[in-house]
Design an enzyme around this catalytic site. Structure first.
Site, PDB file in Angstrom:
ATOM      1  N   LEU A 214      24.750  48.613  43.340  1.00 26.82           N
ATOM      2  CA  LEU A 214      23.368  47.741  42.732  1.00 26.82           C
ATOM      3  C   LEU A 214      23.119  48.608  44.544  1.00 26.82           C
ATOM      4  O   LEU A 214      21.913  48.445  43.978  1.00 26.82           O
ATOM      5  CB  LEU A 214      23.660  46.491  43.106  1.00 26.82           C
ATOM      6  CG  LEU A 214      22.228  45.855  43.184  1.00 26.82           C
ATOM      7  CD1 LEU A 214      20.978  45.750  42.650  1.00 26.82           C
ATOM      8  CD2 LEU A 214      22.552  44.199  43.703  1.00 26.82           C
TER       9      LEU A 214
ATOM     10  N   ALA B 249      29.415  42.532  49.463  1.00 27.51           N
ATOM     11  CA  ALA B 249      30.571  41.073  48.687  1.00 27.51           C
ATOM     12  C   ALA B 249      31.784  42.368  48.548  1.00 27.51           C
ATOM     13  O   ALA B 249      32.309  43.476  48.466  1.00 27.51           O
ATOM     14  CB  ALA B 249      29.877  40.467  47.391  1.00 27.51           C
ATOM     15  N   TYR B 250      32.469  41.383  48.783  1.00 32.02           N
ATOM     16  CA  TYR B 250      33.978  41.748  48.723  1.00 32.02           C
ATOM     17  C   TYR B 250      34.193  41.388  47.078  1.00 32.02           C
ATOM     18  O   TYR B 250      34.034  40.137  46.422  1.00 32.02           O
ATOM     19  CB  TYR B 250      34.935  40.410  49.136  1.00 32.02           C
ATOM     20  CG  TYR B 250      36.523  40.884  49.256  1.00 32.02           C
ATOM     21  CD1 TYR B 250      37.137  41.992  50.389  1.00 32.02           C
ATOM     22  CD2 TYR B 250      37.147  40.676  47.672  1.00 32.02           C
ATOM     23  CE1 TYR B 250      38.509  41.684  50.106  1.00 32.02           C
ATOM     24  CE2 TYR B 250      38.662  40.620  47.861  1.00 32.02           C
ATOM     25  CZ  TYR B 250      39.192  41.514  48.677  1.00 32.02           C
ATOM     26  OH  TYR B 250      40.858  41.852  49.157  1.00 32.02           O
TER      27      TYR B 250
ATOM     28  N   TYR C  24      37.933  34.794  44.296  1.00 25.70           N
ATOM     29  CA  TYR C  24      36.896  35.300  44.327  1.00 25.70           C
ATOM     30  C   TYR C  24      35.870  34.995  43.968  1.00 25.70           C
ATOM     31  O   TYR C  24      34.425  33.990  44.544  1.00 25.70           O
ATOM     32  CB  TYR C  24      36.614  36.600  43.446  1.00 25.70           C
ATOM     33  CG  TYR C  24      35.754  37.121  43.123  1.00 25.70           C
ATOM     34  CD1 TYR C  24      34.539  37.903  44.334  1.00 25.70           C
ATOM     35  CD2 TYR C  24      35.087  37.118  42.078  1.00 25.70           C
ATOM     36  CE1 TYR C  24      33.406  38.806  43.846  1.00 25.70           C
ATOM     37  CE2 TYR C  24      33.397  37.661  41.518  1.00 25.70           C
ATOM     38  CZ  TYR C  24      32.171  38.370  42.757  1.00 25.70           C
ATOM     39  OH  TYR C  24      31.896  39.282  42.509  1.00 25.70           O
TER      40      TYR C  24
ATOM     41  N   LYS D  59      33.223  32.645  46.188  1.00 29.16           N
ATOM     42  CA  LYS D  59      31.355  33.408  46.369  1.00 29.16           C
ATOM     43  C   LYS D  59      30.723  32.238  45.660  1.00 29.16           C
ATOM     44  O   LYS D  59      29.265  31.892  46.187  1.00 29.16           O
ATOM     45  CB  LYS D  59      30.962  34.265  44.907  1.00 29.16           C
ATOM     46  CG  LYS D  59      32.000  35.469  44.835  1.00 29.16           C
ATOM     47  CD  LYS D  59      30.534  36.888  46.052  1.00 29.16           C
ATOM     48  CE  LYS D  59      28.969  36.866  45.256  1.00 29.16           C
ATOM     49  NZ  LYS D  59      28.690  37.835  45.793  1.00 29.16           N
TER      50      LYS D  59
ATOM     51  N   TRP E  89      29.614  41.361  35.323  1.00 27.29           N
ATOM     52  CA  TRP E  89      29.753  42.216  34.609  1.00 27.29           C
ATOM     53  C   TRP E  89      28.678  43.801  34.810  1.00 27.29           C
ATOM     54  O   TRP E  89      28.486  44.494  34.390  1.00 27.29           O
ATOM     55  CB  TRP E  89      30.032  42.100  32.738  1.00 27.29           C
ATOM     56  CG  TRP E  89      30.763  41.257  32.229  1.00 27.29           C
ATOM     57  CD1 TRP E  89      31.015  40.010  32.996  1.00 27.29           C
ATOM     58  CD2 TRP E  89      30.861  41.653  31.097  1.00 27.29           C
ATOM     59  NE1 TRP E  89      31.982  39.655  32.150  1.00 27.29           N
ATOM     60  CE2 TRP E  89      31.956  40.180  31.112  1.00 27.29           C
ATOM     61  CE3 TRP E  89      30.375  41.589  29.715  1.00 27.29           C
ATOM     62  CZ2 TRP E  89      32.776  39.441  29.810  1.00 27.29           C
ATOM     63  CZ3 TRP E  89      31.284  41.356  28.634  1.00 27.29           C
ATOM     64  CH2 TRP E  89      32.571  39.927  28.839  1.00 27.29           C
TER      65      TRP E  89
END
Length: 286
Positions: A13, A62-63, A127, A131, A152
């Site tokens: 992104l 992010a992870y 995860y 989040k 996705w």
């Protein structure tokens, strides 16, 4: 000139936002990787953000190693939860606009219809849990923030499902892909454009929004679309998730309802196959 800070600049992104930034010369852009804005080092994170002194933060870092998070819970929580709280508090204290990116993995996958922003969250893996904790920390520290849940994600940059499938379709005679996980892919370039539509909108309307491309498909359907567009001859077989066990459980159904972002910000959401065609033009292996 207002300054936009993009965290996770080398991710999918962040990379698409860098491409898009040339269309927004009215902003000064700061693309920060993990050394410049260290989401995994809470002791220096606020100092780093203060040194940049942005007017707008697009938190794309992010992870995202979903399976690895099962054994790296602490690191995933630092990046996806604690760091988000620090960034959100900074944005609140300094009147900075914040868009934070979240995920469909905050849901448990038991729904039978597209999930709205108000749907019950109940993550089924580490995860997703980190989040969701990040979402809550963000909203608690900064009620004026915008959170965008997506799903996705793929692009021409970095490693992703589309690139992996392209390679396998080219190299193998047969591949098997799960056909009982339903959702919709997101071309990162489309999400980047949606974010900038919000940034440049005349009114900032805080809250949670969903964004993915249009279409209700399985991973198997997604691979068939890649095959159709690029013309691979490999045989693609659909299998159940139970036949392909992974360390982290995935939600079986996580299609996102995009009604809100379309209504509030007038954002047009492209069909997944049209966006896939655009992406594949950049990285066709055939």
């Amino acid at each position: 000139m207002k300054k936009i800070l993009v965290t996770g600049a080398k991710g999918q992104l962040g990379s698409e936002l860098m491409v898009l930034s040339k269309n927004y010369p009215q902003f000064e852009w700061i693309f920060a990787d993990r050394t410049q804005v260290s989401l995994d080092n809470l002791s220096i994170l606020q100092i780093q953000v203060e040194a940049i002194s942005p007017n707008i933060i697009l938190n794309c870092g992010a992870y995202t190693a979903v399976d690895k998070a099962e054994t790296e819970h602490e690191l995933a929580d630092i990046v996806n939860h604690s760091a988000v709280g620090i960034i959100a508090q900074y944005a609140e204290d300094h009147s900075v606009k914040l868009i934070h990116i979240s995920t469909d993995y905050v849901f448990d996958g038991t729904s039978a219809f597209a999930l709205s922003e108000e749907a019950l969250t109940q993550p089924v893996n580490v995860y997703g849990a980190t989040k969701r904790a990040g979402e809550l920390a963000c909203l608690k520290a900064n009620p004026d923030a915008i959170i965008i849940r997506t799903s996705w994600v793929y692009s021409r940059f970095g490693n992703n499902f589309v690139k992996t499938m392209q390679r396998l379709l080219l190299e193998r005679d047969t591949i098997s892909v799960v056909n009982d996980q339903i959702g919709s892919p997101t071309y990162a370039a489309d999400l980047a454009q949606a974010m900038m539509t919000i940034v440049t909108a005349p009114e900032w309307i805080a809250g949670i929004y969903n964004y993915s491309n249009e279409g209700e498909i399985s991973w198997y359907d997604f691979v068939l679309a890649i095959q159709e567009i690029d013309g691979y001859s490999c045989e693609v077989k659909g299998i159940l998730s139970s036949a392909y066990p992974t360390p982290a459980k995935r939600p079986a159904y996580s299609l996102l309802d995009k009604t809100k972002i379309k209504r509030v910000y007038g954002i047009s959401v492209p069909d997944y196959k049209e966006s896939l065609k655009k992406s594949l033009k950049f990285n066709s292996l055939v």
